[in-house]
Motif scaffolding. Structure first.
Motif, PDB file in Angstrom:
ATOM      1  N   ALA A  95      -1.880  17.121  13.196  1.00  0.00           N
ATOM      2  CA  ALA A  95      -0.596  16.428  13.735  1.00  0.00           C
ATOM      3  C   ALA A  95      -0.796  15.815  15.062  1.00  0.00           C
ATOM      4  O   ALA A  95       0.052  14.822  15.327  1.00  0.00           O
ATOM      5  N   ALA A  96      -1.522  16.591  16.162  1.00  0.00           N
ATOM      6  CA  ALA A  96      -1.528  16.275  17.275  1.00  0.00           C
ATOM      7  C   ALA A  96      -2.194  14.991  17.700  1.00  0.00           C
ATOM      8  O   ALA A  96      -1.869  14.309  18.584  1.00  0.00           O
ATOM      9  N   PHE A  97      -3.311  14.830  16.856  1.00  0.00           N
ATOM     10  CA  PHE A  97      -4.202  13.884  17.463  1.00  0.00           C
ATOM     11  C   PHE A  97      -4.156  12.599  16.419  1.00  0.00           C
ATOM     12  O   PHE A  97      -4.201  12.756  15.286  1.00  0.00           O
ATOM     13  N   GLY A  98      -3.845  11.527  17.030  1.00  0.00           N
ATOM     14  CA  GLY A  98      -3.645  10.202  16.339  1.00  0.00           C
ATOM     15  C   GLY A  98      -4.623   9.750  15.349  1.00  0.00           C
ATOM     16  O   GLY A  98      -4.468   9.497  14.550  1.00  0.00           O
ATOM     17  N   ALA A  99      -5.977   9.758  15.746  1.00  0.00           N
ATOM     18  CA  ALA A  99      -6.890   9.352  14.995  1.00  0.00           C
ATOM     19  C   ALA A  99      -6.826   9.923  13.531  1.00  0.00           C
ATOM     20  O   ALA A  99      -6.792   9.307  12.484  1.00  0.00           O
ATOM     21  N   GLN A 100      -6.830  11.318  13.763  1.00  0.00           N
ATOM     22  CA  GLN A 100      -6.848  12.047  12.240  1.00  0.00           C
ATOM     23  C   GLN A 100      -5.708  12.067  11.558  1.00  0.00           C
ATOM     24  O   GLN A 100      -5.637  11.761  10.486  1.00  0.00           O
ATOM     25  N   ARG A 101      -4.463  11.726  12.222  1.00  0.00           N
ATOM     26  CA  ARG A 101      -3.163  11.748  11.693  1.00  0.00           C
ATOM     27  C   ARG A 101      -3.472  10.405  10.987  1.00  0.00           C
ATOM     28  O   ARG A 101      -2.913  10.053   9.857  1.00  0.00           O
ATOM     29  N   VAL A 102      -3.636   9.096  11.713  1.00  0.00           N
ATOM     30  CA  VAL A 102      -3.754   7.979  10.921  1.00  0.00           C
ATOM     31  C   VAL A 102      -4.548   7.659   9.996  1.00  0.00           C
ATOM     32  O   VAL A 102      -4.098   7.267   8.837  1.00  0.00           O
ATOM     33  N   ALA A 103      -5.797   8.435   9.989  1.00  0.00           N
ATOM     34  CA  ALA A 103      -6.687   8.475   8.906  1.00  0.00           C
ATOM     35  C   ALA A 103      -6.064   8.822   7.598  1.00  0.00           C
ATOM     36  O   ALA A 103      -6.142   8.502   6.657  1.00  0.00           O
ATOM     37  N   PHE A 104      -5.404  10.203   7.736  1.00  0.00           N
ATOM     38  CA  PHE A 104      -4.616  10.749   6.678  1.00  0.00           C
ATOM     39  C   PHE A 104      -3.834   9.753   5.933  1.00  0.00           C
ATOM     40  O   PHE A 104      -3.615   9.433   4.996  1.00  0.00           O
ATOM     41  N   TYR A 105      -2.745   9.258   6.796  1.00  0.00           N
ATOM     42  CA  TYR A 105      -1.540   8.402   6.498  1.00  0.00           C
ATOM     43  C   TYR A 105      -2.140   7.043   5.655  1.00  0.00           C
ATOM     44  O   TYR A 105      -1.699   6.823   4.667  1.00  0.00           O
ATOM     45  N   ALA A 108       5.220   1.696  -0.240  1.00  0.00           N
ATOM     46  CA  ALA A 108       5.394   3.213   0.260  1.00  0.00           C
ATOM     47  C   ALA A 108       5.032   3.293   1.658  1.00  0.00           C
ATOM     48  O   ALA A 108       4.328   2.466   2.195  1.00  0.00           O
ATOM     49  N   ALA A 109       5.594   4.271   2.355  1.00  0.00           N
ATOM     50  CA  ALA A 109       5.654   4.524   3.529  1.00  0.00           C
ATOM     51  C   ALA A 109       5.534   5.865   4.008  1.00  0.00           C
ATOM     52  O   ALA A 109       6.257   6.858   3.384  1.00  0.00           O
ATOM     53  N   TYR A 110       5.305   6.350   5.242  1.00  0.00           N
ATOM     54  CA  TYR A 110       5.320   7.434   5.918  1.00  0.00           C
ATOM     55  C   TYR A 110       6.297   7.313   7.052  1.00  0.00           C
ATOM     56  O   TYR A 110       6.372   6.485   7.818  1.00  0.00           O
ATOM     57  N   MET A 111       7.090   8.487   7.276  1.00  0.00           N
ATOM     58  CA  MET A 111       8.276   8.438   8.369  1.00  0.00           C
ATOM     59  C   MET A 111       8.400   9.722   9.061  1.00  0.00           C
ATOM     60  O   MET A 111       8.177  10.823   8.143  1.00  0.00           O
ATOM     61  N   SER A 112       9.098   9.881  10.066  1.00  0.00           N
ATOM     62  CA  SER A 112       9.070  11.121  10.601  1.00  0.00           C
ATOM     63  C   SER A 112      10.251  11.978  10.393  1.00  0.00           C
ATOM     64  O   SER A 112      10.582  12.985  11.229  1.00  0.00           O
ATOM     65  N   GLY A 113      11.050  11.630   9.589  1.00  0.00           N
ATOM     66  CA  GLY A 113      12.410  12.665   9.513  1.00  0.00           C
ATOM     67  C   GLY A 113      13.327  11.806   8.595  1.00  0.00           C
ATOM     68  O   GLY A 113      14.147  10.993   8.971  1.00  0.00           O
ATOM     69  N   LEU A 114      13.507  11.939   7.337  1.00  0.00           N
ATOM     70  CA  LEU A 114      14.305  11.265   6.302  1.00  0.00           C
ATOM     71  C   LEU A 114      15.964  11.417   6.785  1.00  0.00           C
ATOM     72  O   LEU A 114      16.436  12.370   7.452  1.00  0.00           O
ATOM     73  N   PRO A 115      16.415  10.325   6.716  1.00  0.00           N
ATOM     74  CA  PRO A 115      18.011  10.413   7.123  1.00  0.00           C
ATOM     75  C   PRO A 115      18.611  11.609   6.158  1.00  0.00           C
ATOM     76  O   PRO A 115      18.129  11.680   5.034  1.00  0.00           O
ATOM     77  N   THR A 138       5.796   3.843   9.326  1.00  0.00           N
ATOM     78  CA  THR A 138       4.674   3.172   9.200  1.00  0.00           C
ATOM     79  C   THR A 138       5.289   1.778   8.442  1.00  0.00           C
ATOM     80  O   THR A 138       6.127   1.876   8.406  1.00  0.00           O
ATOM     81  N   PRO A 139       4.217   1.023   8.104  1.00  0.00           N
ATOM     82  CA  PRO A 139       4.663  -0.324   7.658  1.00  0.00           C
ATOM     83  C   PRO A 139       5.566  -0.020   6.398  1.00  0.00           C
ATOM     84  O   PRO A 139       4.974   0.793   5.704  1.00  0.00           O
ATOM     85  N   GLN A 140       6.151  -0.985   5.743  1.00  0.00           N
ATOM     86  CA  GLN A 140       6.739  -0.913   4.446  1.00  0.00           C
ATOM     87  C   GLN A 140       7.767   0.065   4.336  1.00  0.00           C
ATOM     88  O   GLN A 140       8.507   0.347   3.460  1.00  0.00           O
ATOM     89  N   PRO A 173       4.962  11.603  11.747  1.00  0.00           N
ATOM     90  CA  PRO A 173       5.306  11.231  10.482  1.00  0.00           C
ATOM     91  C   PRO A 173       5.013  12.355   9.369  1.00  0.00           C
ATOM     92  O   PRO A 173       3.885  12.745   9.411  1.00  0.00           O
ATOM     93  N   LYS A 174       5.863  12.529   8.791  1.00  0.00           N
ATOM     94  CA  LYS A 174       5.691  13.687   7.560  1.00  0.00           C
ATOM     95  C   LYS A 174       6.009  13.403   6.191  1.00  0.00           C
ATOM     96  O   LYS A 174       5.910  13.884   5.070  1.00  0.00           O
ATOM     97  N   ASP A 175       7.334  12.732   6.066  1.00  0.00           N
ATOM     98  CA  ASP A 175       7.892  12.081   4.881  1.00  0.00           C
ATOM     99  C   ASP A 175       7.170  11.183   4.290  1.00  0.00           C
ATOM    100  O   ASP A 175       7.290  10.016   4.802  1.00  0.00           O
ATOM    101  N   LEU A 176       6.909  11.300   2.908  1.00  0.00           N
ATOM    102  CA  LEU A 176       6.331  10.278   2.137  1.00  0.00           C
ATOM    103  C   LEU A 176       7.431   9.490   1.329  1.00  0.00           C
ATOM    104  O   LEU A 176       8.127  10.195   0.654  1.00  0.00           O
ATOM    105  N   VAL A 177       7.649   8.194   1.322  1.00  0.00           N
ATOM    106  CA  VAL A 177       8.724   7.411   0.544  1.00  0.00           C
ATOM    107  C   VAL A 177       7.977   6.420  -0.302  1.00  0.00           C
ATOM    108  O   VAL A 177       7.310   5.650   0.182  1.00  0.00           O
ATOM    109  N   VAL A 178       8.280   6.710  -1.538  1.00  0.00           N
ATOM    110  CA  VAL A 178       7.549   5.740  -2.447  1.00  0.00           C
ATOM    111  C   VAL A 178       8.590   5.076  -3.573  1.00  0.00           C
ATOM    112  O   VAL A 178       9.449   5.807  -3.960  1.00  0.00           O
ATOM    113  N   ARG A 179       8.814   3.727  -3.112  1.00  0.00           N
ATOM    114  CA  ARG A 179       9.732   2.980  -4.195  1.00  0.00           C
ATOM    115  C   ARG A 179       8.896   2.588  -5.413  1.00  0.00           C
ATOM    116  O   ARG A 179       7.812   2.047  -5.200  1.00  0.00           O
TER     117      ARG A 179
END
Lengths: 120, 863
Positions: B526-536, B552-559, B590-592, B686-692
């Motif tokens: 979670a702490a290091f951008g490169a690992q995080r971004v690679a996963f997303y 589909a997108a990732y974000m940091s906390g659903l409304p 993330t985008p989308q 970001p931790k929540d995956l949102v898929v339409r």
């Protein structure tokens, strides 16, 4: 007298206090405390009715028609006016007899099996 | 001495039933006195007193018992003789007792019962408070100073919560973990079930964990040898030091485990970084108010100490018991109020049923009175009957409550620090018993006394006509029934309108067809951008390639899941002031994201793949933010500063109800997930995956799970749900409550209708002679019908008026639940009043027709 007969049998066996109160009234009318004393004497102090027990029994027995209150009272100077006097009714006598017969029958049955009151 | 003993005996006689005492009291006393005379010796007073007690007490009990047995037998016979009445009565009581027992079990659990901590009355929470945010967490520095400078508290600790992933015990599991400063758990004073809790001896080692009972059972099979074992949390070894008992839940019901939280020097640098909840135990004898004064004074000193960070910052003290929201409290109280209305209705109804019954039985009762049964015996007999009904109704009611309580469990607020669910336990059963007793007395004694009072001779003559008093009682009963009914209907009606209004609120996104789930990265991932971004990147790329997936997108906390995440913003150069006028809800996406959520893009562009870490800092903001900062200008291209970095606005999107449908939300700011700084603000990763998608979740989910497992086999998946469920959950407790209230209101309407009908029918049968005479004297049928109807409707109108008044007061009291619907909402009140009135009219019709069909000849001959 079939009604009387079934009514009578419904009352048997009599609770010991009821039987003793009937016995106390067989020969004469008595007031409450006199009944208590009579029962106590006859049972050598084994059965001491308290006032409450006596009158609860009396209330029930009046309702059942076993005894009746006597409204004629002795001369006032011999009497505490709060006392109440009771006599046994013919139905009460019949019930007492039936209870006696029931008890004698029991005793006979026990004797027939060779049982005696004395311990060996 | 004799006289004193005699007096004592006479007083004791009051223990006997009155009928027995009146008959034999004097004879008893005479006999006792005679026995007393026969006693002698110095111990006579003592023996006499003992004899008196020994005589009266057991015999009085026996005498009462005999009467009770007789009355019970008699009641049984007489109730069996009228099964319709008996079943109706038992059903009505069962509904009243059932509703109240169930409501009480909930209220007891949520509001009354002491919290399961040591001396819970002395536990308080402390909050910072700034304009617009009356309860805000403490910053570590303010907490440290508050703890050092106040004198009202015997102990104080701070805590927060975080998520950690438990691996190595089957499926990876996502845990909610309470992070506790070493002094926090001792404040609560709950001994652990096994091992020990977190204590100051853990001030040097963070790698220990205390398990909740639930986690211990579910993940470790209740292993008694768990203490001392190592478990892996976020890939690190933690040593289990203890297990808490099942009843322990802190700070909320959702916590799985607790780990120590050591406040390192770095935390104390920024007084505006608020994330610590504070719990404290008052010193013995110190009141919450005294503590509040103390705390406010210290806060004022802290403001002087650091005027920049602590500007307008005060602090408040809240009893832990009062911590739940006004809404949660109101939900429970409204339910209790409705249940009480039902009970009132049930009692009024039964009282009227019994009144009618005792009038029908007046001959029987008169005969018994003539045969020497005193009034006391008759009343006692009738009360025995009603208590018998109450008892059977009560048993059926408890059965209803047992079945109903699990439904009510949904109304338990999540924030309650009590584990488990409300249930019908001994406490509740005792309350139900008291309720049954009260019910039996409430509906039984009035009619019984009225019956006992009725003149025996009248009844024997066959002319039992309800006296003025019973007529008045009847009128009062009808009025009460109608009023209680109106109160229930108005309250339910207002709540229905409130729910409709809330459900009609636009959340700011389109929830249909959106699957969400959480993959919470922890530790280094979670702490290091490169690992995080690679996963997303990997997950998103594969998910977007699935058939049917649109975005589909990732974000940091659903409304609605995460309401907070609040940061102050400034326009370049201006000082940072933290109050409601310049804070925003911050999210990294993330985008989308906007496309996946169906949030409308109003101007500019979405976050793009090209917005990388090294590219210029950008932001997408909500319309409300743009409007706040640049009321009459185009916000695109404008700059503002958040977390010390100036950013350029590249897009404006629609407003989202981040804090839920019922609360106002701060304006929103969305930043590219790639621009989240390394090693900081892990909470915002970001931790929540949102898929339409256009395919059902059931088809989609297995594929998504495979993709995530392929990207990281140790990554747990949690909180899988459709976005629609999330929106529905916003109103689920209200909908539950509404169903309950609606059910209660329907029951009330039926009970009231039956009650009004029964009372009027009874009144007509009582007055059949009078009506017959009127007919004989030439009064028209229409006029008689009108007379009876008028009588019923006047009472109904009075009931409606009183009911509307009470309903208005009740609605004002539950303003927190009404979501802006006015307590005097004319439509609701009008409809409820009309509905009740129509019920009353329907109830009146049959008796009125019967009154009209009274045959004067038959009636008059009957005399």
């Amino acid at each position: 007298m079939t009604t009387d007969r079934t009514e009578l049998e419904a009352l048997l066996p009599l609770p010991p206090a009821t039987f003793h109160i009937l016995l106390a009234l067989v020969d004469q009318e008595r007031h409450g405390y006199a009944i208590i004393q009579d029962v106590e004497e006859r049972t050598d102090g084994e059965l001491r009715l308290s006032a409450g027990t006596l009158y609860r029994s009396v209330a029930r027995m009046v309702e059942q028609g076993l005894i009746a209150e006597v409204l004629k009272r002795p001369a006032a100077r011999l009497d505490d006016e709060r006392r109440r006097y009771y006599r046994i009714t013919p139905f009460g006598t019949a019930v007492a007899r039936a209870e006696m017969a029931r008890l004698s029958q029991l005793v006979r049955l026990a004797r027939a099996r060779g049982l005696t009151p004395e311990t060996t | 001495m004799m006289r004193a003993l005699e007096r004592f005996y006479r007083v004791l006689l009051y223990l006997y039933p009155a009928s027995f005492r009146n008959e034999y009291g004097r004879a008893l006393t005479a006999t006792f006195v005679a026995r007393l005379r026969d006693m002698s010796g110095p111990a006579r007073p003592l023996l006499g007193a003992l004899a008196a007690v020994g005589d009266v007490v057991p015999n009085a009990i026996a005498a009462h018992w005999e009467i009770l047995r007789h009355d019970v037998r008699y009641a049984g016979r007489s109730l069996r003789a009228s099964p319709g009445f008996t079943l109706t009565a038992i059903l009505v009581i069962a509904l009243g007792v059932g509703a109240n027992t169930a409501a009480f079990s909930l209220a007891d659990f949520v509001l009354l019962r002491p919290l399961p901590f040591h001396e819970p009355d002395r536990l308080v929470d402390l909050w910072e408070s700034t304009p617009g945010y009356p309860r805000m967490e403490f910053s570590p520095a303010n907490y440290r100073d508050m703890k050092a400078m106040t004198h009202s508290f015997a102990a104080m600790g701070a805590y927060s919560d975080r998520t950690m992933n438990l691996v190595g015990t089957g499926e990876p599991r996502h845990l909610t973990v309470g992070i506790m400063t070493p002094h926090a758990m001792p404040v609560l004073g709950v001994p652990p079930l096994l091992g020990r809790a977190i204590t100051p001896e853990d001030s040097t080692n963070e790698q220990v964990v205390v398990l909740s009972y639930g986690l211990w059972q579910s993940q470790f099979g209740g292993d008694a040898g768990i203490v001392g074992r190592a478990v892996r949390l976020d890939g690190e070894p933690y040593s289990v030091i203890g297990v808490m008992p099942a009843a322990f839940a802190f700070p909320t019901r959702e916590i799985d485990a607790w780990v120590p939280f050591l406040l390192r020097e770095a935390f104390f640098a920024d007084r505006s970084d608020n994330f610590l909840s504070v719990v404290a135990r008052l010193r013995p004898g110190v009141t919450t108010e005294q503590a509040a004064t103390d705390v406010a004074a210290v806060a004022a000193r802290l403001e002087q100490l650091d005027p920049r960070a602590n500007e307008h910052t005060s602090a408040v003290v809240v009893d832990m018991r009062d911590e739940m929201s006004a809404r949660s409290r109101m939900l429970v109280l409204a339910l209790c109020g409705a249940a009480l209305c039902i009970l009132l209705l049930a009692c009024a109804n039964l009282a009227s049923l019994l009144l009618a019954r005792s009038a029908h039985r007046s001959r029987e009762l008169a005969v018994r009175a003539a045969l020497g049964a005193g009034r006391e015996r008759i009343v006692r007999q009738l009360v025995t009957e009603s208590m018998g009904l109450a008892l059977f109704g009560g048993i059926a009611g408890v059965a209803i409550a047992v079945a109903g309580v699990p439904v009510l469990a949904r109304l338990v607020p999540d924030s309650l620090p009590v584990s488990g669910q409300p249930s019908v336990d001994l406490r509740v059963l005792l309350a139900a018993g008291a309720l049954v007793l009260l019910t039996g007395l409430m509906f039984g004694v009035g009619p019984a006394v009225a019956a006992g009072r009725s003149r025996a001779l009248d009844a024997l003559r066959g002319g039992a006509r309800g006296g003025m008093r019973t007529q008045r009682l009847r009128a009062v009963l009808v009025t009460i029934e109608v009023a209680a009914c109106v109160v229930l209907l108005v309250s339910s009606g207002l709540l229905i309108r409130a729910v409709l209004r809330i459900q009609g609120t636009d959340p700011g996104f389109r929830a249909e067809g959106v699957l969400t789930l959480r993959t919470e990265l922890t530790g280094e991932k979670a702490a290091f951008g490169a690992q995080r971004v690679a996963f997303y990147d990997r997950v998103l790329q594969d998910v977007r390639a699935l058939p049917g997936v649109q975005n589909a997108a990732y974000m940091s906390g659903l409304p609605m899941v995460m309401g907070g995440g609040i940061w102050p913003t400034t326009i370049a150069g201006a000082p940072v002031v933290r109050d409601a006028s310049n804070t925003v809800g911050l999210r990294f996406v993330t985008p989308q994201y906007f496309a996946a959520m169906g949030i409308t893009l109003r101007a500019g562009r979405d976050i793009a793949d090209a917005d990388r870490r090294e590219s210029p800092p950008v932001a997408v903001v909500s319309e409300s933010f743009a409007k706040r900062m640049w009321p009459n200008e185009n916000a695109i291209g404008k700059q503002f500063t958040i977390i010390t970095i100036p950013r350029t606005i590249v897009g404006v999107v629609g407003n989202v109800r981040v804090r839920g449908l019922e609360r106002p939300s701060e304006p929103q700011v969305y930043l590219p997930a790639t621009q989240l700084p390394d090693g900081m603000m892990v909470f915002y990763a970001p931790k929540d995956l949102v898929v339409r998608s256009t395919v059902p979740a059931a088809t989609l989910l297995p594929a998504v799970r495979r993709i995530i497992a392929g990207a990281d086999p140790d990554q747990p998946i949690s909180d899988v749900r459709m976005l629609t469920e999330l929106v529905a959950s916003q109103t689920s407790s209200r909908v539950t409550q509404l169903r309950l209230l609606g059910m209660l209101a329907t029951i009330a309407l039926v009970i009231a209708g039956v009650g009004i009908h029964g009372l009027l029918a009874f009144a007509v049968s009582q007055r059949s002679r009078e009506l017959g005479v009127r007919r004989a004297l030439g009064e028209q049928v229409g006029s008689i019908v009108g007379r009876v109807m008028r009588e019923g409707l006047v009472l109904a109108a009075a009931g409606v008026a009183i009911g509307v008044f009470i309903a208005y007061l009740a609605a004002r009291a539950m303003g927190a639940l009404l979501a802006g619907v006015q307590p005097g909402d004319p439509l609701t009140i009008g409809l409820a009043a009309v509905l009740c009135f129509v019920t009353a009219v329907v109830g009146c019709v049959r008796p009125a027709v019967r009154a009209a069909s009274v045959d004067p000849i038959t009636v008059l001959r009957g005399d």
